[in-house]
Design an enzyme around this catalytic site. Sequence first.
Site, PDB file in Angstrom:
ATOM      1  CB  CYS A   1     -24.877  -7.988 -28.738  1.00 19.23           C
ATOM      2  SG  CYS A   1     -26.387  -9.443 -27.830  1.00 19.23           S
TER       3      CYS A   1
ATOM      4  CE  LYS B   1     -39.943  34.852  -8.215  1.00 18.40           C
ATOM      5  NZ  LYS B   1     -38.470  33.694  -7.480  1.00 18.40           N
TER       6      LYS B   1
END
Length: 684
Positions: free
Chosen positions: A208, A376
Amino acid sequence: MIAAMDLNASPLPEEDEDTFESHIEHYTAAPEERIESGADIARREREERRKRLKRDRPDDRPMHVSQPPVYDSYQTKNPKVYDKSRLPSGWLDCPASGQEIFCMIPSKVPLGESYNDCVPPGKRYSFKQVIHQQRVLGRKLGLVIDLTNTSRYYLTSDLKKEGIKHVKIACKGRDSVPDNLSVNQFVYEVIQFLSRQKQSKKYILVHCTHGHNRTGYMIIHYLMRSLSISVTQAIKMFADVRPPGIYKPDYIDALYSFYHERKPEMVVCPSTPEWKRSSEFDLNGEAVADDDDDDGGPAAPLNESQDTNGVMTNDDILGDEIPWDQQESMRQFCYQTLKLVVGGRGNSQFPGSHPVSLNRDNLQLLRQRYYYATWKADGTRYMMLITMDGCYLVDRNFNFRRVQMRFPCKHTNEGLAEKTHHYTLLDGEMIIDTVPDSQKQERRYLIYDMMAINHVPIIERPFYERWKMLEKEVIEPRNHERHNIYQSRNPYYRYDLEPFRVRRKDFWLLSTVTKLLKEFIPRLSHDADGLIFQGWDDPYVPRTHEGLLKWKYPEMNSVDFLFEVGDDDRQHLFLYERGKKKQMEGNKVAFKDGSDPSSYSGKIIECSWASEANEWVCMRIRTDKSTPNDFNTYKKVMRSIRDNITQDILLNEIYEIIRLPMYADRIRNDSKAAQQHANAARRR
């Protein structure tokens, strides 16, 4: 008098040919007057030409912040003009680089030749010095990962000449940590580079501006995803090779938060290094912005854990984006695991198994094969791919997003496991539980199938084997590790901070369906809209599975349409047929609460059929889908609606089915085995 020209004189090294070794100052007496030789004239003219080229050559190319990570080229519509003489704050006295850690070398940003006039010879640090220094140490660079938020520090052309790949991942350098997509990009680039190494070993330079905070943050993420270590250990490993390590408290806190670990009291953030502290303030005592931080503009917020204060919905987007090429490789793994053809237009289609609607014809399958039943859930469908470096949710659009979860392998000792699952593929659904007393919401992933375990496909095995393996290989190891971590005095991994809970979905004998419908489903803390009937001996079938049956409450049978409103305000409903839009003439949709139909235009809407009004009724927008149902799916749903298998009809059919010899014997044996398993579990 004409001086003799020394044509064999060696020209002095140019200014940009300084090596990385320390320079020695030479003190000499005042120079004597002398006539220029031919070599002197050539050297002077070359120096003047070099300075003129440097002055005329544009080398500042700022990059627009919102661009995604790109390689080797950056352009912007509004280029800024930077002062070439301006050095990054604190750069001059910042140590050049750290020691190697897993083939990565943390470094401050090397500066291009345009900065030579600003840097004393003994302080220069360009890629020529970097490459020379690493060669002296017996290392050859193969990749540079640039985390700065600008492109003004050097030209990448020098790296290309050396055959070194350059990857730009722009990250702000002030008051913000790198975003999660950038982290995923970094880790993927490192993994790919290291995995492609064959005979010659090459290294990665990560930089950096100063090579501490952003660089350390990224390298620690890689360590966390490739080793079985804690955040505390990873932070120390980086600090040992690049003292003092990360010195911004926000970065350290973000690492503990991201990996769901409690920060030990003994962990103290290092103080700001002297070389940085002395340059942090100007003469007026004002803070100096980092050089590649968009001229001190507003900072992005720190990455935070999931917000649990808002209301959860099934439309919430979970997880973080990953690089496109990583997603493509994971898609290929899924296709290969499910024995689907890789390549072609269907490569981006979700490959998970889909049930078909129950009608009076396929209801007879329950008499021919041995079935179990489950509820479900009205949730969101996801497959899940677990790898060593992360856990990935796979949505209905076949997009992958990373979530931070732990899935240790079984046979672990106390504490954290040495190994985690790597390329284990699961299938399930995400639901939102609402606790009745407190009304608190909790996400839960219900896993109901497993297609691969640690790279090994198991789709050919019968469902009951896969379902049992799911408990033994995935659920029990997680529970075992949780139990042992919570027993310790200093638990550093917090399962309770994960974005959702995980459990195996239960399946029941058909003889219990009445209790399932009338007692279990009404007490659920999440919505359910019917039943799923799973063949107990079935393999895993990708895409449409004609033997996997779903029964919905009649009023909840639905079709997903693409809805559009034309210029004449007429409604248009579309399905898909062979990958193309098919308009459903004569169909219209009613919207509840008098909603404006045009606000739904261009969206996928789930609709139920109102037989009395002879029209569709919009139930919800399907944000998890980008395409409507296929026309064949529509026909099966309409058949189910016409057949109108009510709850009473279904229970009467099942009452007869379970008295068949095929069911009666297996139900008796399975019930006995389940009771023995429960007794053994209680004894443990």
